[in-house]
Write a protein that holds these residues in place. Structure first.
Motif, PDB file in Angstrom:
ATOM      1  N   CYS A 156      -5.606  -3.902   1.010  1.00  0.00           N
ATOM      2  CA  CYS A 156      -5.237  -2.552   1.416  1.00  0.00           C
ATOM      3  C   CYS A 156      -6.398  -1.916   2.184  1.00  0.00           C
ATOM      4  O   CYS A 156      -7.503  -1.809   1.655  1.00  0.00           O
ATOM      5  CB  CYS A 156      -4.922  -1.740   0.155  1.00  0.00           C
ATOM      6  N   LYS A 182      -4.169   1.463  -7.204  1.00  0.00           N
ATOM      7  CA  LYS A 182      -4.749   0.883  -5.990  1.00  0.00           C
ATOM      8  C   LYS A 182      -5.242  -0.530  -6.250  1.00  0.00           C
ATOM      9  O   LYS A 182      -5.155  -1.405  -5.386  1.00  0.00           O
ATOM     10  CB  LYS A 182      -5.890   1.737  -5.452  1.00  0.00           C
ATOM     11  N   SER A 242       0.803  -1.222   0.000  1.00  0.00           N
ATOM     12  CA  SER A 242       0.000   0.000   0.000  1.00  0.00           C
ATOM     13  C   SER A 242       0.838   1.274   0.000  1.00  0.00           C
ATOM     14  O   SER A 242       0.409   2.298  -0.535  1.00  0.00           O
ATOM     15  CB  SER A 242      -0.973   0.005   1.176  1.00  0.00           C
ATOM     16  N   ILE A 284      -3.082  -3.548  -5.402  1.00  0.00           N
ATOM     17  CA  ILE A 284      -2.725  -3.809  -4.003  1.00  0.00           C
ATOM     18  C   ILE A 284      -3.771  -4.701  -3.357  1.00  0.00           C
ATOM     19  O   ILE A 284      -4.952  -4.370  -3.326  1.00  0.00           O
ATOM     20  CB  ILE A 284      -2.586  -2.484  -3.225  1.00  0.00           C
TER      21      ILE A 284
END
Length: 179
Positions: free
Chosen positions: A136, A130, A105, A133
């Motif tokens: 997260c 994002k 993250s 990931i």
């Protein structure tokens, strides 16, 4: 807090009634770290009797999402999903990267808005990073999204003043600001 009244479904889907004979089957919830293809196959086979009821397929699928997947769902633009086919496409696109690319993250703090980049393009790029990931939590991406804005950007000040915003709330505020 995620704004659940801001559904990505069209009004037609939102207003559609469930069939009288419909009984909610048991579903395994989808979390980011699970296999998205297996989830879709399981969902389709469980809903086989209702596969011709697109509105129901959409509504019930949304119920199977948990955690960040549910937060992601409510970041989709309002009125953007017109069918289960579209929903499964955006779902697959969003979560297919979980199979091969795994980043931590803190990687998100490297994602900065470029000077000539529009706010909308920055948000798209940020969301794409994002998506890489797994597992997260919301606070790190929210802080990284804010930190990626130049300090003199008008949205930066608005985000910093609201401490209890979720990432979805931050994206909603950014969408309004981008108009």
């Amino acid at each position: 807090m995620t704004n659940i009244s801001r559904s990505p479904f069209t009004d037609e889907i939102k207003q559609a009634k469930s069939p009288r004979e419909f009984n909610m089957p048991y579903f395994t919830s989808f979390k980011e770290e699970k296999d998205l293809e297996r989830h879709l196959k399981n969902y389709r086979s469980t809903m086989i009797l209702y596969r011709n009821n697109d509105d129901l397929m959409c509504k019930i699928f949304a119920i199977t999402l948990q955690g960040e997947a549910q937060n992601w769902f409510y970041t989709l633009p309002p009125q953007s999903i017109r069918s289960f086919y579209e929903l499964s496409l955006v779902f697959t696109k969003e979560y297919s990267s979980y199979r091969s690319i795994k980043k931590k993250s803190d990687h998100l703090f490297n994602v900065k808005k470029n000077l000539k980049e529009s706010l909308r393009d920055y948000m798209k790029r940020f969301k794409a990073e994002k998506a890489k990931i797994v597992g997260c939590n919301d606070s790190i991406p929210r802080a990284a999204f804010q930190k990626g804005l130049p300090a003199d950007h008008p949205l930066f000040g608005k985000l910093i003043m609201k401490e209890d915003l979720t990432l979805a709330d931050s994206f909603t505020l950014a969408e309004k600001h981008a108009l």
